[in-house]
Design a protein around this motif. Structure first.
Motif, PDB file in Angstrom:
ATOM      1  N   LYS A  24       0.839  -1.200   0.000  1.00  0.00           N
ATOM      2  CA  LYS A  24       0.000   0.000   0.000  1.00  0.00           C
ATOM      3  C   LYS A  24       0.873   1.249   0.000  1.00  0.00           C
ATOM      4  O   LYS A  24       2.062   1.201   0.344  1.00  0.00           O
ATOM      5  CB  LYS A  24      -0.906   0.016   1.232  1.00  0.00           C
ATOM      6  N   ILE A  25       0.257   2.350  -0.406  1.00  0.00           N
ATOM      7  CA  ILE A  25       0.909   3.653  -0.312  1.00  0.00           C
ATOM      8  C   ILE A  25       0.598   4.216   1.070  1.00  0.00           C
ATOM      9  O   ILE A  25      -0.561   4.396   1.428  1.00  0.00           O
ATOM     10  CB  ILE A  25       0.400   4.608  -1.411  1.00  0.00           C
ATOM     11  N   ASN A  26       1.619   4.456   1.860  1.00  0.00           N
ATOM     12  CA  ASN A  26       1.427   4.978   3.216  1.00  0.00           C
ATOM     13  C   ASN A  26       1.238   6.488   3.173  1.00  0.00           C
ATOM     14  O   ASN A  26       1.925   7.189   2.423  1.00  0.00           O
ATOM     15  CB  ASN A  26       2.638   4.631   4.088  1.00  0.00           C
ATOM     16  N   MET A  27       0.319   6.966   3.967  1.00  0.00           N
ATOM     17  CA  MET A  27       0.062   8.401   4.052  1.00  0.00           C
ATOM     18  C   MET A  27       0.890   9.008   5.176  1.00  0.00           C
ATOM     19  O   MET A  27       0.937   8.462   6.280  1.00  0.00           O
ATOM     20  CB  MET A  27      -1.429   8.667   4.306  1.00  0.00           C
ATOM     21  N   GLY A  28       1.520  10.130   4.900  1.00  0.00           N
ATOM     22  CA  GLY A  28       2.372  10.785   5.882  1.00  0.00           C
ATOM     23  C   GLY A  28       1.568  11.495   6.966  1.00  0.00           C
ATOM     24  O   GLY A  28       0.333  11.552   6.934  1.00  0.00           O
ATOM     25  N   LEU A  29       2.311  12.074   7.915  1.00  0.00           N
ATOM     26  CA  LEU A  29       1.686  12.744   9.062  1.00  0.00           C
ATOM     27  C   LEU A  29       0.777  13.884   8.623  1.00  0.00           C
ATOM     28  O   LEU A  29      -0.289  14.106   9.196  1.00  0.00           O
ATOM     29  CB  LEU A  29       2.789  13.272   9.988  1.00  0.00           C
ATOM     30  N   ASP A  30       1.187  14.611   7.558  1.00  0.00           N
ATOM     31  CA  ASP A  30       0.404  15.771   7.129  1.00  0.00           C
ATOM     32  C   ASP A  30      -0.841  15.376   6.335  1.00  0.00           C
ATOM     33  O   ASP A  30      -1.688  16.217   6.055  1.00  0.00           O
ATOM     34  CB  ASP A  30       1.268  16.730   6.301  1.00  0.00           C
ATOM     35  N   LEU A  31      -0.977  14.086   5.986  1.00  0.00           N
ATOM     36  CA  LEU A  31      -2.137  13.647   5.211  1.00  0.00           C
ATOM     37  C   LEU A  31      -3.159  12.877   6.044  1.00  0.00           C
ATOM     38  O   LEU A  31      -4.358  12.995   5.811  1.00  0.00           O
ATOM     39  CB  LEU A  31      -1.692  12.785   4.021  1.00  0.00           C
ATOM     40  N   GLN A  32      -2.698  12.040   6.979  1.00  0.00           N
ATOM     41  CA  GLN A  32      -3.664  11.266   7.762  1.00  0.00           C
ATOM     42  C   GLN A  32      -3.729  11.702   9.224  1.00  0.00           C
ATOM     43  O   GLN A  32      -4.446  11.109  10.020  1.00  0.00           O
ATOM     44  CB  GLN A  32      -3.340   9.771   7.681  1.00  0.00           C
ATOM     45  N   GLY A  33      -2.994  12.766   9.574  1.00  0.00           N
ATOM     46  CA  GLY A  33      -2.983  13.203  10.958  1.00  0.00           C
ATOM     47  C   GLY A  33      -2.060  12.345  11.795  1.00  0.00           C
ATOM     48  O   GLY A  33      -1.568  11.305  11.356  1.00  0.00           O
ATOM     49  N   GLY A  34      -1.798  12.758  13.016  1.00  0.00           N
ATOM     50  CA  GLY A  34      -0.906  12.001  13.890  1.00  0.00           C
ATOM     51  C   GLY A  34      -0.171  12.903  14.855  1.00  0.00           C
ATOM     52  O   GLY A  34      -0.658  13.963  15.227  1.00  0.00           O
ATOM     53  N   PRO A  55      -6.852  14.469  11.877  1.00  0.00           N
ATOM     54  CA  PRO A  55      -7.156  13.753  10.634  1.00  0.00           C
ATOM     55  C   PRO A  55      -8.006  14.556   9.665  1.00  0.00           C
ATOM     56  O   PRO A  55      -7.932  14.360   8.464  1.00  0.00           O
ATOM     57  CB  PRO A  55      -7.897  12.493  11.115  1.00  0.00           C
ATOM     58  N   SER A  56      -8.821  15.492  10.178  1.00  0.00           N
ATOM     59  CA  SER A  56      -9.651  16.298   9.290  1.00  0.00           C
ATOM     60  C   SER A  56      -8.789  17.227   8.440  1.00  0.00           C
ATOM     61  O   SER A  56      -9.050  17.444   7.255  1.00  0.00           O
ATOM     62  CB  SER A  56     -10.663  17.119  10.100  1.00  0.00           C
ATOM     63  N   LEU A  57      -7.730  17.782   9.040  1.00  0.00           N
ATOM     64  CA  LEU A  57      -6.801  18.634   8.299  1.00  0.00           C
ATOM     65  C   LEU A  57      -6.092  17.810   7.225  1.00  0.00           C
ATOM     66  O   LEU A  57      -5.906  18.258   6.091  1.00  0.00           O
ATOM     67  CB  LEU A  57      -5.775  19.248   9.255  1.00  0.00           C
ATOM     68  N   GLY A  58      -5.718  16.569   7.590  1.00  0.00           N
ATOM     69  CA  GLY A  58      -5.071  15.690   6.621  1.00  0.00           C
ATOM     70  C   GLY A  58      -5.994  15.348   5.470  1.00  0.00           C
ATOM     71  O   GLY A  58      -5.589  15.364   4.302  1.00  0.00           O
ATOM     72  N   GLY A  96       5.201   2.519  -7.821  1.00  0.00           N
ATOM     73  CA  GLY A  96       6.522   2.595  -7.179  1.00  0.00           C
ATOM     74  C   GLY A  96       6.414   2.935  -5.701  1.00  0.00           C
ATOM     75  O   GLY A  96       7.117   2.353  -4.865  1.00  0.00           O
ATOM     76  N   LEU A  97       5.515   3.854  -5.353  1.00  0.00           N
ATOM     77  CA  LEU A  97       5.286   4.190  -3.942  1.00  0.00           C
ATOM     78  C   LEU A  97       4.807   2.970  -3.165  1.00  0.00           C
ATOM     79  O   LEU A  97       5.225   2.736  -2.023  1.00  0.00           O
ATOM     80  CB  LEU A  97       4.253   5.315  -3.827  1.00  0.00           C
ATOM     81  N   LEU A 145       3.664   8.861   1.349  1.00  0.00           N
ATOM     82  CA  LEU A 145       3.247  10.003   0.540  1.00  0.00           C
ATOM     83  C   LEU A 145       2.890  11.171   1.453  1.00  0.00           C
ATOM     84  O   LEU A 145       2.066  11.033   2.358  1.00  0.00           O
ATOM     85  CB  LEU A 145       2.039   9.619  -0.324  1.00  0.00           C
ATOM     86  N   THR A 146       3.516  12.310   1.216  1.00  0.00           N
ATOM     87  CA  THR A 146       3.260  13.514   2.009  1.00  0.00           C
ATOM     88  C   THR A 146       2.730  14.610   1.093  1.00  0.00           C
ATOM     89  O   THR A 146       2.648  14.440  -0.130  1.00  0.00           O
ATOM     90  CB  THR A 146       4.551  13.999   2.686  1.00  0.00           C
ATOM     91  N   LEU A 147       2.393  15.758   1.686  1.00  0.00           N
ATOM     92  CA  LEU A 147       1.884  16.874   0.892  1.00  0.00           C
ATOM     93  C   LEU A 147       2.914  17.351  -0.139  1.00  0.00           C
ATOM     94  O   LEU A 147       2.566  17.578  -1.306  1.00  0.00           O
ATOM     95  CB  LEU A 147       1.468  18.010   1.827  1.00  0.00           C
ATOM     96  N   PRO A 148       4.207  17.489   0.215  1.00  0.00           N
ATOM     97  CA  PRO A 148       5.208  17.815  -0.809  1.00  0.00           C
ATOM     98  C   PRO A 148       5.283  16.734  -1.904  1.00  0.00           C
ATOM     99  O   PRO A 148       5.574  17.036  -3.055  1.00  0.00           O
ATOM    100  CB  PRO A 148       6.516  17.893  -0.023  1.00  0.00           C
ATOM    101  N   GLY A 149       5.012  15.482  -1.530  1.00  0.00           N
ATOM    102  CA  GLY A 149       5.009  14.408  -2.526  1.00  0.00           C
ATOM    103  C   GLY A 149       3.902  14.589  -3.542  1.00  0.00           C
ATOM    104  O   GLY A 149       4.094  14.371  -4.747  1.00  0.00           O
TER     105      GLY A 149
END
Length: 473
Positions: free
Chosen positions: A34-44, A352-355, A402-403, A410-414
């Motif tokens: 799977k493509i993992n979501m970074g802190l800025d996408l899924q919250g944390g 998570p809502s911001l993400g 590839g991801l 995957l992050t927001l810059p990604g």
């Protein structure tokens, strides 16, 4: 070959697509990448910790002072006023003839120590023993490195996917935990020192006198917490405990959560390695009838009476645990104790809502960008433009695959990088198509124009991609 790559890419992105469509937390389709979501996408959670490396140096001094005391008694070197502080050990040698024996002892058994002799006004031989600066630097660095590994082990067992844990500066550790919702529990798990010690209870000396300030040498006062089940009120019961640990958690082999058969209360069972089991068996054999306190971070969890010799190296830690508390305690015990306390310097929580909002905006940007590129290529280059658009679609599929293959985060810059790639992916097609148009304008046949267009554009495209590769490296 192209078809094989396309097929593999589709297979690798299907688990992620299935997760998004059916709102699953983990992939269920093969190959379960799977493509993992970074802190800025899924919250944390974002933490910056500072390792109190000075405490690691103080602990080393304390261990050395105990070893030095033992060695002095063994060599029958008389000493007085033996004290140890955070950075040095001081003692008096009443007999000047023992100075040479002391130097020989330091040289043979404590090669890493430096000593400085002073003559006091009373004519006593005062000796101050220090650690060399290089050794202090090494201890501090090791403390940070060990803290990093210990925290990583705890987080891995806690079950956080794709955590980002790294050293920042000299004594700081940066931690990012995507998807963590119970932030307080995560902080408790990360920051707990988890120093496990087995210490004998001092039943000989008077506890009341110790509470009034007359603590006997070699003992200390620690507290055992008891919670009343009816009122939930916690009371602290003092106990006089031997300072020297009979056994420590360094011999711990395993720690697991078990439940009491009668009341279903959780507790933690610990298993010691072979050496620890031998020490534990010897301690219990020599102290039958005495109480042995199980101490974690200077807090007594239980102090049972030793009824008989206990072979096998197994013990249990009981207390007023919830199942989560017992599980977290087992995790920190298995992962090992931190070499020094850690302090939280910075703490941020991303909701998570911001993400989710970031993901939606990123996807919308990608969709709008893709539509504009696709329309431009189709209108301006017609059939050739549609071929370029098809290749652009394959590029996005391959990036996503590839991801997933590498388990990348995957992050927001990604997402911004993917959108930039969409804009630049047809650059090579534009160069080739413009070359073909130029060749057609000078009267070449379509076949010759295509050959010439690709041939003349190859070096330009190669140069652009090599430049990009150098910048990326």
């Amino acid at each position: 070959m192209v078809l094989a790559v396309i097929l593999a890419s589709i297979i690798y992105i299907l688990p992620t697509v299935d997760m998004m469509v059916n709102k699953k937390s983990e992939p269920t389709l093969w190959p379960k990448k799977k493509i993992n979501m970074g802190l800025d996408l899924q919250g944390g959670m974002h933490l910056v910790l500072e390792v109190d490396a000075d405490k690691a140096v103080a602990s080393s001094i304390e261990r050395l002072s105990n070893d030095l005391k033992h060695a002095l008694r063994k060599k029958r070197i008389k000493h007085e006023d033996f004290t140890a502080d955070q950075v040095s050990i001081s003692l008096n040698l009443p007999d000047a003839n023992d100075l040479e024996k002391f130097d020989e002892l330091l040289k043979t058994e404590f090669g890493g120590l430096q000593s400085e002799k002073k003559q006091t006004a009373e004519g006593e031989n005062r000796i101050v023993v220090n650690l060399p600066d290089a050794e202090i630097t090494r201890i501090k660095k090791n403390a940070v490195d060990q803290a990093l590994e210990t925290i990583r082990n705890r987080i891995d067992q806690f079950g956080v996917s794709e955590p980002d844990i790294r050293i920042q500066g000299e004594q700081q550790i940066l931690i990012q935990l995507p998807g963590v919702k119970d932030t307080q529990r995560a902080k408790d798990l990360i920051g707990k020192t988890a120093l496990l010690e087995f210490k004998l209870v001092d039943d000989i000396n008077d506890l009341e006198a110790a509470l009034n300030g007359s603590i006997p040498p070699g003992s200390e006062i620690l507290y055992e917490e008891e919670q009343d089940e009816a009122t939930l009120r916690v009371t602290k019961r003092p106990l006089l405990i031997k300072k020297r640990a009979s056994l420590t958690g360094e011999y711990l082999k395993d720690a697991r959560v078990q439940f009491d058969a009668q009341f279903n209360d959780p507790y933690v069972t610990i298993e010691l390695d072979n050496k620890g089991a031998r020490i534990f068996e010897k301690v219990t054999e020599e102290n039958v009838g005495k109480r042995l306190a199980i101490v974690l971070d200077n807090k007594i969890h239980s102090a049972p009476k030793i009824q008989e010799r206990i072979p096998g190296g197994q013990a249990r830690i009981t207390g007023q645990f919830t199942p989560d508390e017992a599980r977290d305690l087992a995790i920190v015990l298995r992962a090992g104790a931190l070499p020094a306390p850690v302090n939280i310097l910075e703490e941020r929580t991303v909701g998570p809502s911001l993400g989710r909002d970031s993901i939606n905006k990123g996807l919308m940007s990608g969709i709008i960008g893709s539509i504009l590129v696709v329309l431009f290529m189709a209108i301006y280059y017609k059939g050739a433009g549609l071929i370029a658009d098809f290749a652009l679609g394959l590029t996005i599929v391959m990036i996503a695959a590839g991801l997933a293959v590498f388990g990348a985060t995957l992050t927001l810059p990604g997402i911004a990088g993917i959108i930039l790639t969409i804009g630049m992916a047809v650059d090579g097609n534009v160069i080739i198509y413009e070359r073909i148009r130029e060749e057609l304008l000078v009267g070449k046949t379509p076949h010759a124009a295509v050959d010439a267009g690709y041939d003349r554009a190859t070096l330009t495209i190669l140069d652009a991609n090599v430049t990009t590769l150098i910048a990326a490296l």
